[in-house]
Design a protein around this motif. Structure first.
Motif, PDB file in Angstrom:
ATOM      1  N   ARG A 142       4.163  64.132  30.689  1.00 40.44           N
ATOM      2  CA  ARG A 142       4.365  65.567  30.455  1.00 40.44           C
ATOM      3  C   ARG A 142       4.614  65.540  28.953  1.00 40.44           C
ATOM      4  N   GLU A 143       5.216  64.781  28.226  1.00 44.39           N
ATOM      5  CA  GLU A 143       5.075  64.907  27.009  1.00 44.39           C
ATOM      6  C   GLU A 143       3.762  65.210  26.369  1.00 44.39           C
ATOM      7  N   ARG A 144       2.863  64.385  26.652  1.00 44.31           N
ATOM      8  CA  ARG A 144       1.397  64.674  26.061  1.00 44.31           C
ATOM      9  C   ARG A 144       0.803  65.946  26.739  1.00 44.31           C
ATOM     10  N   ALA A 145       1.069  66.534  27.757  1.00 44.30           N
ATOM     11  CA  ALA A 145       0.676  67.418  28.477  1.00 44.30           C
ATOM     12  C   ALA A 145       1.326  68.986  27.793  1.00 44.30           C
ATOM     13  N   ALA A 146       2.494  68.578  27.165  1.00 39.36           N
ATOM     14  CA  ALA A 146       3.110  69.900  26.626  1.00 39.36           C
ATOM     15  C   ALA A 146       2.158  70.486  25.567  1.00 39.36           C
ATOM     16  N   ARG A 147       1.215  69.860  24.984  1.00 37.69           N
ATOM     17  CA  ARG A 147       0.514  70.659  23.932  1.00 37.69           C
ATOM     18  C   ARG A 147      -0.712  71.312  24.632  1.00 37.69           C
ATOM     19  N   VAL A 148      -0.953  71.147  25.903  1.00 35.66           N
ATOM     20  CA  VAL A 148      -2.135  71.637  26.592  1.00 35.66           C
ATOM     21  C   VAL A 148      -2.197  73.121  26.289  1.00 35.66           C
ATOM     22  N   PRO A 149      -1.147  74.037  26.767  1.00 35.31           N
ATOM     23  CA  PRO A 149      -0.868  75.462  26.843  1.00 35.31           C
ATOM     24  C   PRO A 149      -1.289  75.891  25.471  1.00 35.31           C
ATOM     25  N   GLY A 150      -0.767  75.418  24.281  1.00 33.35           N
ATOM     26  CA  GLY A 150      -1.134  75.996  22.823  1.00 33.35           C
ATOM     27  C   GLY A 150      -2.429  75.730  22.518  1.00 33.35           C
ATOM     28  N   ALA A 151      -3.110  74.425  23.051  1.00 34.31           N
ATOM     29  CA  ALA A 151      -4.325  74.066  22.599  1.00 34.31           C
ATOM     30  C   ALA A 151      -5.250  75.001  23.338  1.00 34.31           C
ATOM     31  N   LEU A 152      -5.056  75.613  24.587  1.00 35.00           N
ATOM     32  CA  LEU A 152      -5.733  76.495  25.200  1.00 35.00           C
ATOM     33  C   LEU A 152      -5.903  77.666  24.502  1.00 35.00           C
ATOM     34  N   LEU A 153      -4.768  78.069  24.296  1.00 37.29           N
ATOM     35  CA  LEU A 153      -4.657  79.720  23.582  1.00 37.29           C
ATOM     36  C   LEU A 153      -5.413  79.480  22.100  1.00 37.29           C
ATOM     37  N   ALA A 154      -5.611  78.431  21.423  1.00 34.73           N
ATOM     38  CA  ALA A 154      -6.217  78.222  20.238  1.00 34.73           C
ATOM     39  C   ALA A 154      -7.659  78.241  20.504  1.00 34.73           C
ATOM     40  N   ALA A 155      -8.051  77.601  21.554  1.00 40.45           N
ATOM     41  CA  ALA A 155      -9.482  77.504  21.946  1.00 40.45           C
ATOM     42  C   ALA A 155      -9.917  78.782  22.319  1.00 40.45           C
ATOM     43  N   THR A 156      -9.381  79.692  22.867  1.00 40.30           N
ATOM     44  CA  THR A 156      -9.676  80.873  23.254  1.00 40.30           C
ATOM     45  C   THR A 156      -9.398  82.078  22.457  1.00 40.30           C
ATOM     46  N   ALA A 157      -8.677  81.676  21.326  1.00 39.33           N
ATOM     47  CA  ALA A 157      -8.302  82.688  20.318  1.00 39.33           C
ATOM     48  C   ALA A 157      -7.363  83.871  20.794  1.00 39.33           C
ATOM     49  N   LEU A 158      -6.611  83.202  21.942  1.00 40.97           N
ATOM     50  CA  LEU A 158      -5.600  84.239  22.287  1.00 40.97           C
ATOM     51  C   LEU A 158      -4.387  84.163  21.593  1.00 40.97           C
ATOM     52  N   ASP A 159      -3.577  85.250  21.359  1.00 42.71           N
ATOM     53  CA  ASP A 159      -2.317  84.940  20.849  1.00 42.71           C
ATOM     54  C   ASP A 159      -1.264  84.855  22.001  1.00 42.71           C
ATOM     55  N   GLY A 160       0.047  84.841  21.528  1.00 42.17           N
ATOM     56  CA  GLY A 160       1.042  84.718  22.700  1.00 42.17           C
ATOM     57  C   GLY A 160       1.293  85.985  23.425  1.00 42.17           C
ATOM     58  N   ALA A 161       1.082  87.040  22.675  1.00 41.11           N
ATOM     59  CA  ALA A 161       1.399  88.672  23.249  1.00 41.11           C
ATOM     60  C   ALA A 161       0.291  88.919  24.126  1.00 41.11           C
ATOM     61  N   GLU A 162      -1.106  88.540  23.583  1.00 42.22           N
ATOM     62  CA  GLU A 162      -2.244  88.861  24.637  1.00 42.22           C
ATOM     63  C   GLU A 162      -2.294  87.961  25.767  1.00 42.22           C
ATOM     64  N   ALA A 163      -1.866  86.799  25.728  1.00 46.70           N
ATOM     65  CA  ALA A 163      -1.829  85.880  26.772  1.00 46.70           C
ATOM     66  C   ALA A 163      -0.749  86.562  27.966  1.00 46.70           C
ATOM     67  N   ALA A 164       0.398  86.835  27.384  1.00 46.55           N
ATOM     68  CA  ALA A 164       1.396  87.239  28.328  1.00 46.55           C
ATOM     69  C   ALA A 164       0.894  88.730  28.956  1.00 46.55           C
ATOM     70  N   ARG A 165       0.402  89.413  28.099  1.00 45.82           N
ATOM     71  CA  ARG A 165      -0.131  90.801  28.833  1.00 45.82           C
ATOM     72  C   ARG A 165      -1.226  90.633  29.765  1.00 45.82           C
ATOM     73  N   LEU A 166      -1.927  89.683  29.650  1.00 46.64           N
ATOM     74  CA  LEU A 166      -3.060  89.296  30.258  1.00 46.64           C
ATOM     75  C   LEU A 166      -2.338  88.695  31.721  1.00 46.64           C
TER      76      LEU A 166
END
Length: 153
Positions: free
Chosen positions: A110-134
């Motif tokens: 779980r500790e290692r997996a905690a970085r996955v959501p942020g890494a996916l946002l970075a890879a897709t160039a989505l910011d937090g607000a865009e991801a929340a809206r989508l």
């Protein structure tokens, strides 16, 4: 009238279902290298997300949360159990019910997996607000589609 305005268009690129399908496949592919580092498939990751959030739960509740049937969840759990990440046992209060929980190994993951959501946002160039809206738009679409599927045709 353009094709985009024609609700009866049979052009592939104008199908909502195809846009969702293509996006789902692309997002799953973007997750793959991140999850490979954890030794997980995307469906296994989803199972662990539910267990990390809820703790011990029944197979029925897990299947409901993931919107999957028992026949799909059961092999996933078997593979996760073989990998030492979950344990399954009959509920003492109801022998028909099977409880699923993370093992210590899954909690460490779980500790290692905690970085996955942020890494996916970075890879897709989505910011937090865009991801929340989508996410919210997709939830509303899912609710509407569920309601449409339940209506008699």
């Amino acid at each position: 009238m353009t094709n985009e305005e024609d609700p009866g268009s049979l052009l592939l690129d104008e199908q909502l279902c195809f846009a969702l399908y293509a996006a789902q496949r692309a997002v799953t592919a973007a997750y793959r290298p991140l999850l490979d580092e954890l030794g997980l498939t995307y469906p296994q990751y989803l199972v662990l997300l539910v267990l990390w959030e809820r703790g011990e739960t029944t197979v029925k509740e897990l299947a409901g949360a993931l919107r999957l049937d028992y026949g799909t969840v059961s092999p996933l759990l078997k593979r996760l159990e073989s990998a030492g990440l979950v344990r399954r046992q009959r509920a003492p209060s109801d022998e028909r019910s099977v409880l699923v929980a993370c093992t210590g190994r899954a909690e460490e993951l779980r500790e290692r997996a905690a970085r996955v959501p942020g890494a996916l946002l970075a890879a897709t160039a989505l910011d937090g607000a865009e991801a929340a809206r989508l996410r919210e738009e997709l939830r509303r679409l899912a609710q509407r589609a569920d309601a449409a599927a339940e209506r008699p045709h």
